[in-house]
Design a protein around this motif. Structure first.
Motif, short mmCIF file in Angstrom:
data_model
loop_
_atom_site.label_atom_id
_atom_site.label_comp_id
_atom_site.label_asym_id
_atom_site.label_seq_id
_atom_site.Cartn_x
_atom_site.Cartn_y
_atom_site.Cartn_z
N CYS A 5 18.18 -111.99 -31.93
CA CYS A 5 18.99 -110.77 -32.07
C CYS A 5 19.70 -110.84 -33.42
CB CYS A 5 19.99 -110.69 -30.92
SG CYS A 5 21.19 -109.37 -31.13
N PRO A 6 19.68 -109.75 -34.20
CA PRO A 6 20.34 -109.80 -35.50
C PRO A 6 21.84 -110.09 -35.38
CG PRO A 6 19.31 -107.64 -35.14
CD PRO A 6 19.05 -108.46 -33.92
N ARG A 51 5.22 -102.69 -32.94
CA ARG A 51 6.68 -102.47 -32.95
C ARG A 51 7.10 -101.93 -31.59
NH1 ARG A 51 9.28 -99.21 -37.36
NH2 ARG A 51 7.39 -97.94 -37.32
N LEU A 64 16.94 -102.95 -29.99
CA LEU A 64 16.32 -103.65 -31.10
C LEU A 64 14.89 -103.17 -31.30
CD1 LEU A 64 17.49 -107.21 -30.03
CD2 LEU A 64 18.59 -105.74 -31.72
N ASP A 77 9.48 -109.89 -36.47
CA ASP A 77 10.65 -109.24 -37.04
C ASP A 77 11.51 -108.66 -35.90
OD1 ASP A 77 12.19 -108.29 -39.25
OD2 ASP A 77 11.45 -106.25 -38.82
N ARG A 79 14.98 -106.05 -35.66
CA ARG A 79 16.00 -105.28 -36.36
C ARG A 79 16.84 -104.48 -35.37
NH1 ARG A 79 14.03 -103.96 -41.95
NH2 ARG A 79 12.25 -105.36 -42.12
N ASN A 80 18.03 -104.16 -35.82
CA ASN A 80 18.90 -103.29 -35.04
C ASN A 80 18.30 -101.88 -35.04
OD1 ASN A 80 21.04 -102.18 -33.70
ND2 ASN A 80 22.36 -102.06 -35.50
N ASP A 83 20.11 -99.05 -36.93
CA ASP A 83 19.96 -99.09 -38.39
C ASP A 83 18.59 -98.55 -38.80
OD1 ASP A 83 22.46 -100.18 -38.49
OD2 ASP A 83 21.76 -102.25 -38.75
N VAL A 84 17.57 -98.92 -38.02
CA VAL A 84 16.22 -98.47 -38.32
C VAL A 84 16.17 -96.95 -38.28
CG1 VAL A 84 13.82 -98.42 -37.47
CG2 VAL A 84 15.11 -100.58 -37.48
#
Ligand SMILES: [Zn+2]
Lengths: 99, 1001, 197
Positions: A5-6, A51, A64, A77, A79-80, A83-84
């Motif tokens: 987790c970021p 993804r 995520l 990968d 990512r949050n 944010d994406v």
């Protein structure tokens, strides 16, 4: 399996829930029924990196976007998701991307 | 034969046994002695016991094959009563004082077994027996075959009672996980540990050292096992190194995760109070050095399963580690130099080495020298072609290089077909090992990410090389974790030779009847003949062979048999071993108790229990509780004299309808929603309009899934500008929270809104009934005005109660009566219930539970869980008109699909049996009266039922095709499970106060 | 007023000490969640809190303690914090004055019960339930993690070097977690070595 987790770092699978494909986009309310059926029901089943959306429900409650190789479960990968999506909205060609 | 005459086979003090202390134990009712450090196997062997059990299918007498976890034969029941544990390998069961062990799979006793005659029927119990038998009339199977097979085959008996012991699950983290503490594992751990890495060294045995303890061997001029202990002490002194003995790493999983089971208290009679018996470890490691060693292969020859035929390396283990000679007169049968060590060890402890049978030609090895040294007859290019002695070896028939057979008397056969690296952990993620002709072994090829194999597990059999290989692997693992690591100084080891010539069987030129007694898989009684038969019948794929013969499918998972079977199949089908293939090994590498997998989560603690704030009070009231998801809720509150639950619940319902009752509804999900875009957000997740809800007002909301079906419902109150509190159903509280986060973070990240759960923050009590306002008047602090004008239906307020306790009050009703929900901080919930009882007494107040809550809502026609079952639409629920057409919301587009709004869809109705006393059963189907019960005539279903004290009849809610237009019609309510049909009238779903006058009073 | 309601503790068990490790219920404290509004800007919120409490809101999963006022700010997600202070109504109103217009404030003092595990060996016990790495190099004083203790969601906060761990758990789960922790506590053994060298 473990996901990094970021925000929380490397955590075990039991803290997360899987939702599914992160490449589909919610159509607008006036989009065709075909577009909606596609969004709600139809999913590709790719072999290789994919993804997908996961929820760190037992952690920081972040959604995520995880890139996972469906053949090996290798996580490429994380990512949050917020944010994406915000970045996608900001980019000139962002709107309407996907299906 | 195995009378307790003392430990007459104990020849010296083994390096792992403390002979200064004596332990007492029993096997099949006879008493024996042993020492700390013994296994059940070594102690029985010391006492001269050869016969350990009967085989699975043919009930053949069996002894020890091995000295480790690969043991296929010596399975016993350990302990008794609730702790009775079947199928335990005697070779890994540590001896403790008072141990009770029993042989299994024999009747009436071990040396005379009536079912031993199964052996005579071996021709019909051969390969594919089970499958072929199935082809006979099915009735035969149930009546004839299964009972016989159940009695004849099968292993031990599980305990009849619940497991009294505790189990635990835990997670551990490290830089470097080292699996195995032999020479390579210890060297790897030392290299990584000295570099400063966090190291976990797992050893399945009780002692470290692996074969350093099993061999008569020197390191740096000291005994090898002493170096192992010295290494262990050094490792244990390192703060970030943990040496876990009795811990078997059984599986490799994704992301550097390994499963291991630690036998915390298996080696004592009873764990101390509170101590777990086993702990299931999930080990997360950045790097792993897999140094799990190798397993020796038997040789397939006729009657190779006689008690006394053992693996050569196991014989050395019993001699060196346990100080036990497994026989008096031995024959060594080998195809490699390693096997010859056994002759030397036997000779050294005074066992007569009658013969060395080496499958290799004379002069090709050091065998002749070894034979001369031990005074043994030497058979180069020899083979053992038969073995005699029903309950223990008495002689073998040796065929010499010239093809002449000679009988050699002996009571022990030490055989070695070479060593198979223990590659299981490298294959769990799907990689197959590759065959190496020079070593006659499968070696790991593709390794899981982060794993290195070292030592014998990687085909490095020489001790000096193994130490170096392990040290290198440990060093590199540490370097990959970012440590500066150097190779540790390693002890000097004598060179060892592992020259090998392939030998899998000694069947060349033998009759088929001999092959029928040459065992490949000892535990599942699969013979060379079975493999041949399977191949002839076309099962030439190794995967098919395995399933057809059950080879490798027993509790030992073919550890000693898989390679031999593959070699036999390759020979029969005239292919090479790599062409024939290999089967994948799946976790676990050794049996893992279900108890360990469950850990502490069993019985009442299978799931955690959530207690509402009034729980203690409800217990004191004598409430009966029910599980509602994780929550434990009061179901009803019985009173003295009430004859059954129905009487209690009916009284609770009447109390609410006629006076006032209260119920803890804290379990409903409560989500605090704040932010400039909070209203807009609600507007998008609910089907109805939300932008104009005033401060101090509550609204009912329905949520759909994106596919247009109903998801959840509840009320949301506006507490202030941009501040709302949402309620969800109890069942969906967590799901709705995740849904809102999804909508916010992924669909509409531009909306400025924050969520947090307040389910546990507030104790929320529903106070319902015509006298509810009178009761609340005694609770709320002045000057709060409870009048209908000031605080009407669907109002909300923040206030104080009971002299200053902050509270929230909502005028909501699930029951249809005038009702409120009062929330106070959770710590006051218990006291609030007591206060309500006190101030409500003059008004006839009584608590009610979830059962009455359900009756009240059914009487009022409110949909709940059974109606919101994931298959119903807003239209089905009679709420089609709520769907806004002026906005986009979750599910809006898909809910408009014609099929979802078709009036023919079953729609919410009420049901009253024509005879009020006819009990309805939820799940029953609706049919037109007189219609045959078929799928075509099915018109819907009954979702919720109750005995309604208010109506004086059974009532129900359900979904009926074209329902609202059919009020008044009589239909059949069909319960096919009970074969019952009830005539019932379709009515409005609101049974009580259909105009809603009571709500607004 | 005389008829004020009395508070009930979420766990009825007494503290337990085994092998120098103690499990106990921490007396109720004030806890307020603080959720940043995007519009006002996170920097504005951080600045307001700095001005009032003298500390920066953490942007990684840990706690920072205010030098005055005995208040700690725990990271609780990318836009959310838990403010933990002494049990009084003052914390909420102080926060409201400080930053009530730029963030969501929600009382959490009754939502969250704090169970404390402390003493030498507390890490060994905590390891039995927590699936996260508690090694001192990775998780030290004032590190915070939202995770699962067995099946129960918790926020774990290492509050002392000794070590001591505070488990912030939803009140309704507190009895279950107390039970699970006491089982782990009783089962905790220091590794015994019994080899015969
Ligand atoms: Zn997270």
């Amino acid at each position: 399996m473990r996901l990094t987790c970021p925000f929380c770092g490397s955590r075990g699978l039991e803290e997360f829930t899987y939702r599914g494909d992160a490449t589909v986009r919610r159509p607008s309310a006036d989009a065709s029924q075909e577009a909606w059926v596609d969004y709600v029901y139809l999913r590709d089943n790719p072999c290789g990196p994919h993804r997908e959306l996961w929820y760190h429900g037992a952690g920081c409650r972040s959604w995520l976007v995880v890139t996972r190789d469906t053949r090996t479960h290798q996580i490429l990968d994380v990512r949050n998701a917020r944010d994406v999506m915000l970045a996608e909205r900001m980019s000139p060609e962002g709107k309407g991307e996907g299906s | 034969m195995s009378a307790a005459f003392g430990q007459t086979f104990r020849v010296k003090s083994g390096n792992g046994v403390d002979v200064s202390r004596t332990l007492h134990f029993s096997f099949d009712g006879k008493d024996y002695t042993g020492h700390p450090g013994d296994t059940l196997a070594s102690a029985l062997l010391a006492n001269g016991v050869r016969l350990f059990g009967r085989s699975f299918k043919y009930h053949r007498p069996r002894g020890l094959l091995s000295a480790g976890p690969e043991e296929p034969n010596a399975l016993v029941e350990l302990r008794d009563g609730a702790r009775r544990e079947p199928n335990t390998r005697a070779t890994v069961a540590e001896l403790f004082d008072g141990l009770i062990a029993t042989s299994q799979n024999r009747w009436p006793n071990l040396s005379f077994d009536a079912l031993g005659m199964n052996g005579m029927f071996s021709s019909i119990l051969g390969a594919g027996f089970y499958y072929k038998t199935f082809m006979w009339p099915a009735s035969f199977w149930e009546r004839v075959y299964e009972p016989i097979i159940r009695k004849a085959a099968g292993l031990g008996r599980a305990a009849d009672e619940g497991d009294p012991d505790l189990y635990e699950k835990a997670t551990a983290f490290c830089d470097v996980l080292v699996v195995g503490s032999g020479s390579s594992g210890l060297a790897a751990a030392l290299a990584a540990g000295r570099a400063g890495a966090r190291v976990i060294l797992c050893e399945q045995d009780s002692l470290v050292g692996g074969r350093l303890r099993d061999e008569h061997m020197a390191l740096d001029g000291k005994l090898a096992w002493q170096w192992a202990e010295q290494a262990r002490r050094e490792l244990e002194a390192m703060p970030d190194v943990s040496v876990m003995t009795r811990t078997c790493v059984f599986g490799t999983y994704d992301g550097g995760t390994y499963g291991a089971v630690e036998r915390v208290a298996d080696h004592v009679a009873v764990p101390r109070v509170g101590q777990p018996r086993q702990c299931l470890w999930r080990i997360v490691a950045r790097e792993c050095v897999m140094a799990a060693g190798a397993i020796e292969r038997p040789v397939v020859f006729p009657h190779n399963d006689r008690p006394g035929v053992m693996l050569a390396g196991a014989v050395r283990t019993y001699i060196n580690r346990f100080g036990v000679a497994p026989g008096r007169r031995a024959v060594v049968y080998t195809c490699n130099d390693d096997g010859l060590r056994t002759a030397l060890d036997l000779y050294r402890v005074g066992v007569t080495v009658a013969a060395i049978v080496d499958s290799r030609p004379g002069g090709a090895s050091i065998a002749a020298e070894v034979a001369a040294k031990c005074g043994a007859r030497f058979f180069p290019s020899g083979a053992i072609v038969d073995c005699y002695g029903r309950t223990g070896v008495k002689a073998v028939l040796v065929r010499d290089a010239a093809g002449k057979a000679k009988s050699v008397s002996c009571d022990l056969v030490a055989m070695s077909g070479g060593w198979s690296p223990n590659v299981a952990l490298t294959t769990h993620k799907g990689a197959r090992p590759t065959w190496h002709d020079d070593l006659c072994a499968f070696l790991p090829f593709t390794l899981p990410p982060g794993m290195a194999a070292a030592g014998a597990a990687a085909g490095v059999f020489d001790t000096a090389e193994g130490l170096h290989d392990g040290a290198m692997a440990g060093q590199w693992a540490a370097v990959r974790c970012g440590f500066e690591a150097t190779l540790p100084a390693l002890p000097e080891a004598e060179p060892t030779s592992y020259a090998i010539h392939p030998l899998f069987h000694a069947l060349k030129g033998l009759a088929a009847s001999k092959k029928a007694k040459a065992f490949v898989d000892f535990q599942n009684d699969v013979t060379a003949k079975d493999v041949g038969l399977a191949a002839r019948e076309g099962f030439v794929s190794v995967e098919h062979l395995k399933r057809y013969t059950t080879l490798g499918m027993a509790t030992d998972q073919g550890k000693t048999s898989n390679v031999n079977a593959l070699a036999l199949l390759a020979e029969i089908t005239e292919r090479s071993i790599p062409q024939t293939g290999t089967t994948l090994i799946r976790p676990p590498t050794q049996p893992v108790a279900i108890g360990a997998l469950a850990g502490a989560h069993r019985g009442r603690h299978f799931k955690p229990t959530r207690l509402p704030p009034t729980h203690q009070w409800a217990e004191q009231q004598g409430a009966v509780f029910t599980a509602n998801g994780l929550w434990l809720r009061a179901q009803w509150f019985p009173r003295a004299g009430e004859k059954d639950w129905l009487e209690t619940v009916s009284r609770e319902v009447r109390t609410v309808r006629e006076a006032v009752g209260f119920c803890d509804v804290t379990t409903l999900g409560k989500i605090d929603i704040q932010g400039p875009d909070a209203a807009e957000f609600l507007n998008r997740v609910y089907v109805n309009a939300w932008l104009k809800l005033a401060v101090g007002r509550v609204r009912y909301g329905l949520m759909l899934r994106e596919d247009g079906f109903a998801y959840d419902d509840g009320t949301t109150a506006c507490l202030g500008e941009n501040h709302y509190v949402m309620t969800t159903t109890t069942a969906n509280a967590g799901g709705v929270m995740a849904h809102l986060e999804f909508c916010h973070q992924w669909l509409w990240p531009e909306l400025d809104v924050q969520f947090i759960s307040v389910t546990d923050e507030w104790a929320q009590l529903a106070v319902a009934g015509p006298k509810s306002r009178d009761v609340l008047a005694k609770i709320v602090d002045a000057p709060f005005d409870l009048s209908n004008e000031a605080f009407p239906y669907m109002a909300a307020a923040e206030l104080t109660v009971c002299g200053g306790v902050k509270a929230r009050l909502f005028r909501l009703s699930f029951s249809g009566e005038m009702a409120y929900e009062l929330a106070v901080p959770a710590r006051y919930g218990d006291a609030l219930a007591r206060r309500l009882m006190e101030v409500g007494a003059p008004f006839g107040i009584a608590p009610y539970g979830t059962e009455a809550l359900g009756v009240l809502r059914i009487e009022k026609g409110h949909p709940a869980g059974p109606e919101l079952n994931g298959q119903t639409t807003a239209h089905d629920l009679g709420m089609g008109r709520l769907l806004s057409t002026k906005k986009d919301f979750i599910g809006s587009r898909m809910a408009r699909r014609p099929a979802l709004t078709d009036p023919q869809r079953p729609t919410l109705i009420g049901i009253r049996p024509v005879n009020p006393m006819d009990a309805l059963v939820a799940g029953s189907h609706f049919l037109p009266q007189g219609a045959a019960p078929t799928a075509e005539t099915d018109q819907g279903w009954l979702s919720s039922v109750a005995w309604s004290p208010s109506v004086g009849s059974w009532i129900g809610l359900g979904f009926l095709t074209d329902g609202p237009a059919r009020h008044g019609e009589i239909i059949s309510v069909h319960n096919p499970l009970a074969g019952a049909v009830i005539a019932a009238r379709v009515v409005d779903p609101v049974f009580v106060d259909p105009k809603g006058e009571r709500l607004h009073g | 007023m005389a008829d004020l309601l009395s508070a009930t503790l979420p766990v009825v068990s007494d503290p337990v000490t085994v092998g120098g490790v103690t499990l106990e219920l921490v007396p109720p404290t004030s806890i307020v969640s603080l959720g940043a509004f995007a519009g006002a800007g996170r920097d504005e919120l951080v600045g307001r809190v700095r001005a009032e409490f003298g500390v920066d809101l953490p942007d990684v999963s840990r706690a920072v303690r205010s030098s005055y006022g005995n208040v700690a700010f725990l990271w609780n997600g990318p836009t959310q914090w838990l403010v933990v202070g002494e049990d009084s109504g003052e914390l909420f109103s102080r926060l409201q004055k400080c930053c009530g217009d730029v963030c969501a404030l929600t009382s959490q003092g009754d939502s969250r019960t704090i169970l404390r595990l402390s003493g030498m060996g507390a890490r060994e016990v905590a390891t039995r339930l927590l699936p996260i790495d508690l090694h001192g190099q990775v998780f030290s004083t004032d590190c915070v993690a939202s995770t699962l203790a067995g099946h129960i969601p918790v926020i774990v906060w290492q509050t002392a070097q000794t070590p001591a761990y505070d488990f912030l758990v939803f009140r309704s789960f507190a009895s279950s977690l107390f039970h699970d922790l006491s089982v782990a506590l009783n089962g905790h053994t220091f590794s015994e070595t019994d080899h015969y060298a």
